[in-house]
Design an enzyme around this catalytic site. Structure first.
Site, PDB file in Angstrom:
ATOM      1  N   ASP A 186       2.611   5.225  -6.886  1.00 24.39           N
ATOM      2  CA  ASP A 186       3.872   5.091  -6.134  1.00 24.39           C
ATOM      3  C   ASP A 186       5.088   4.905  -7.022  1.00 24.39           C
ATOM      4  O   ASP A 186       6.216   4.939  -6.537  1.00 24.39           O
ATOM      5  CB  ASP A 186       3.755   3.905  -5.170  1.00 24.39           C
ATOM      6  CG  ASP A 186       2.747   4.194  -4.076  1.00 24.39           C
ATOM      7  OD1 ASP A 186       1.780   3.431  -3.932  1.00 24.39           O
ATOM      8  OD2 ASP A 186       2.894   5.231  -3.400  1.00 24.39           O
ATOM      9  N   HIS A 193      -2.702  -2.474  -9.508  1.00 25.09           N
ATOM     10  CA  HIS A 193      -3.653  -1.773  -8.638  1.00 25.09           C
ATOM     11  C   HIS A 193      -4.942  -2.582  -8.588  1.00 25.09           C
ATOM     12  O   HIS A 193      -5.344  -3.195  -9.573  1.00 25.09           O
ATOM     13  CB  HIS A 193      -3.952  -0.367  -9.189  1.00 25.09           C
ATOM     14  CG  HIS A 193      -4.532   0.548  -8.175  1.00 25.09           C
ATOM     15  ND1 HIS A 193      -5.860   0.558  -7.863  1.00 25.09           N
ATOM     16  CD2 HIS A 193      -3.946   1.468  -7.365  1.00 25.09           C
ATOM     17  CE1 HIS A 193      -6.086   1.453  -6.922  1.00 25.09           C
ATOM     18  NE2 HIS A 193      -4.945   2.019  -6.592  1.00 25.09           N
ATOM     19  N   HIS A 250       0.871  -1.197   0.000  1.00 21.52           N
ATOM     20  CA  HIS A 250       0.000   0.000   0.000  1.00 21.52           C
ATOM     21  C   HIS A 250       0.902   1.240   0.000  1.00 21.52           C
ATOM     22  O   HIS A 250       1.705   1.393  -0.911  1.00 21.52           O
ATOM     23  CB  HIS A 250      -0.931  -0.094   1.215  1.00 21.52           C
ATOM     24  CG  HIS A 250      -2.022   0.937   1.284  1.00 21.52           C
ATOM     25  ND1 HIS A 250      -2.395   1.738   0.255  1.00 21.52           N
ATOM     26  CD2 HIS A 250      -2.835   1.287   2.323  1.00 21.52           C
ATOM     27  CE1 HIS A 250      -3.377   2.537   0.625  1.00 21.52           C
ATOM     28  NE2 HIS A 250      -3.669   2.290   1.887  1.00 21.52           N
TER      29      HIS A 250
END
Ligand code: SDX
Length: 437
Positions: free
Chosen positions: A371, A315, A275
Site C-alpha cells: 500500500d 506487515h 488493511h
C-alpha cells in the site's frame, strides 16, 4: 528414529501426552499440531482442557490451502507456485485470475472462454442504479460497494446453491465481472456524473477505465500505459492467502451463506485502514506531512507514539520488503511518464529512506508494504483517495472467490466458531431496581 510427535508433560499433574505433528508440503514450514489434541490436557477431570490463546491468529493455521505461498522472511509471494514478479511482467489480470481460481495457467481456448464469461457478466441489473442513487452524494465508495455487492445476493438467489460446481462458477464470474461496474458506478455517483455502461469490446481494465472516465465521446479509448499499469496493480492485489478480508470471506462463507453476502463482509474488512484502507491512509499521511523537510518530525512522532502509525509500512507476514511494493515503486515511474510525477513521491521516498535506517523500524522489521506506493500511482492517474481501497477490492475479489471455493471443497471445513477465555463475573442473582446502588 525421532518420532513426529511432541511429548508434553503437564507439571501440574506429572502426566505426559504424545501429540502428533503434521507437516505442510514446503520444507521447513507448516508443521502443525491439532489444537484439539491439547484439549485432553487437564489439571483435574472437571477441567475444560487446554485452549490456545492467539488474538489475531498470529500463529494459528485456519486451513490448508494450495493457492498462495508467502515467505515473510525472504519476501516471496507465489500464486499457485508462480512468482509474483513473473506474473506481473508476463501475465494479465484475467489470466492470473484463471490461474488462481483453477490452479493452472489457461491455454488460449480456456483463456478466451474465461474472458468471454467475464465480459458477459459485466452489466448489472438496472435496479442497482436506484440503490446507488439512494446513497448520499459524498458516500465513500467502499461503503457503497459493501452495500451493492451484498445486494447482488438478492438479484441472484440461485447463488445459495453453493454445493453445485456449475452454480459456483457462475457466481464467481458474476462477482469478478461486476466489481468494476459497481466500483465505477459508485465513483460516477460520487462526482455527480451519469453512469457509463460497459463496453464489451474493451479489455477488463479498458472497460473499467471506460466506465470511470468516458465523457461524451462515442467510444472510449483507454490510454495503453495506464491500462497496463492498472492491470499489473490488479495482478499484485489479486490474492494474498489468509489476510483479514479473505479470512472474513471464509468465516462468513462457513455458515453456507451465498458468496455475495460473504464478499460484502470481506469488503467491509478490507475497508479498514490497517488493511486495504491503508493505501488511502498513506496518501492522507503524505499530504499531512506536506513537505520533505517535515519528514523527520513525522517519523519522530510515530516513534514517540504521538503521530499514529507509518501507514503503508509493516506487515503481519512480510518481515522484509513486500515484493509487491518493489514492483509498485518501479511501476510508478512508468505511470508518471504519462501523468506527470506525483510530487508526494519525494516525501514517500524520504520516509522510506529514513525508516529503513532507523532502529525503531529495523528492530520491528517494518518495511514498505503493497500500500505504500500504490496510492501514489492511483492518485497520479486521477483517482480520488476514496477509490484506492475500491481498486484493491476489484482485484481481491479473485482471491476471495478462489478461497471461498477451496473452503467448500475442503473435507476438513467447518463453521467458524472460535472459543474464548472468559474473564467476566461468576454467577450472581438478579437485583431488583430498589435494591441497586
Ligand atoms: C495489507 O495480511 C495481508 O496479507 C494484508 C495485505 C493483503 O494483500 O491482503 O498484504 C494488505 O493490509 C497490507 C498492510 C496495510 N496496512 C498498513 O500499512 C497499516 C500500517 N501497518 C500496521 O498497522 C501493521 O504493520 C499491520 C496491521 C500491517 C500488521 O500489524 P501486526 O502484524 O499486528 O503487528 P503489530 O501491530 O503487532 O506491530 C508490531 C510492532 C508494534 O510495536 P510494539 O508494540 O512492539 O512497540 O510494530 C509496530 C507496532 O506498534 N508497528 C508499527 C507499524 N506497524 C507495526 N509502528 C509504526 N508504524 C507501523 N506501520
Amino acid at each position: 528414529m525421532a518420532a513426529d510427535t511432541l511429548t508434553i508433560t503437564d507439571n501440574r499433574t506429572g502426566k505426559s501426552y504424545e501429540i502428533p505433528i503434521q507437516y505442510g508440503t514446503y520444507p521447513g514450514y507448516g508443521a502443525t499440531i491439532n489444537a484439539m489434541d491439547l484439549k485432553q490436557i487437564k489439571a483435574t477431570e472437571q477441567d475444560f482442557g487446554l485452549l490456545t490463546y492467539d488474538p489475531g491468529y498470529t500463529n494459528t493455521a485456519s486451513c490448508r490451502s494450495s493457492i498462495t505461498f508467502l515467505d515473510g522472511e525472504e519476501g516471496i509471494l507465489r500464486y499457485r507456485g508462480y512468482p509474483i514478479e513473473q506474473l506481473a511482467e508476463k501475465s494479465t489480470f484475467l489470466e492470473t485470475a484463471y490461474l488462481i481460481l483453477n490452479g493452472e495457467l489457461p491455454d488460449s481456448e480456456q483463456l478466451q472462454k474465461w474472458s468471454r464469461a467475464i465480459t458477459e457478466h459485466t452489466f448489472v441489473h438496472e435496479n442497482i442504479k436506484k440503490l446507488i442513487d439512494g446513497f448520499h452524494h459524498d458516500a465513500h465508495p467502499m461503503g457503497t460497494l459493501v452495500g451493492t455487492v451484498g445486494a447482488l445476493s438478492t438479484f441472484y438467489p440461485d447463488a445459495k446453491n453453493i454445493h453445485d460446481q456449475e452454480c459456483r462458477e457462475l457466481q464467481i464470474s458474476r462477482l469478478i465481472a461486476k466489481m468494476p461496474t459497481l466500483a465505477a458506478f459508485a465513483y460516477r455517483h460520487s462526482i455527480g456524473v451519469p453512469y457509463a455502461y460497459p463496453d464489451e469490446n474493451l479489455s477488463f481494465v479498458g472497460n473499467f477505465m471506460n466506465m470511470l472516465w468516458k465523457k461524451s465521446e462515442l467510444v472510449y479509448q483507454p490510454d495503453p500505459v495506464l491500462e497496463k499499469a492498472i492491470d499489473v496493480l490488479f495482478i499484485l492485489h489479486a490474492e494474498h492467502e489468509q489476510n483479514c478480508s479473505t479470512s472474513s470471506m471464509r468465516a462468513v462463507a462457513s455458515s453456507y451463506t451465498d458468496p455475495f453476502s460473504a464478499a460484502s463482509a470481506a469488503i467491509g474488512a478490507l475497508y479498514g485502514p490497517l488493511h486495504g484502507g491503508a493505501n488511502e491512509a498513506v496518501l492522507r499521511m503524505l499530504a499531512e506531512i506536506g513537505t520533505v523537510d517535515r519528514v523527520p518530525d513525522y517519523i519522530k512522532s510515530v516513534k514517540e507514539g504521538t503521530g499514529g502509525k507509518l501507514m503503508g509500512f509493516g506487515h503481519r507476514v512480510y518481515k522484509s520488503y513486500d515484493p509487491r511494493a518493489k514492483i509498485c515503486k518501479k511501476l510508478a515511474y512508468d505511470v508518471f511518464a504519462v501523468t506527470g510525477v506525483n510530487p508526494l513521491i519525494d516525501i514517500a521516498l524520504e520516509l522510506e529512506r529514513i525508516a529503513l535506517q532507523d532502529d525503531y523500524f529495523i528492530s520491528r522489521k517494518l518495511y514498505p508494504n503493497v500500500d505504500f506506493y500504490s496510492g501514489l500511482i492511483y492518485q497520479a492517474m486521477g483517482f480520488p483517495v476514496g477509490m484506492f481501497p475500491v481498486l484493491f477490492a476489484i482485484a481481491r475479489s479473485v482471491g476471495w472467490a478462489a478461497q471461498w471455493q477451496e473452503f467448500l471443497l475442503d473435507p476438513d471445513h467447518k463453521i467458524a466458531r472460535p472459543r474464548q477465555v472468559y474473564c467476566g463475573c461468576k454467577q450472581r442473582d438478579y437485583v431488583a431496581m430498589d435494591k441497586r446502588k
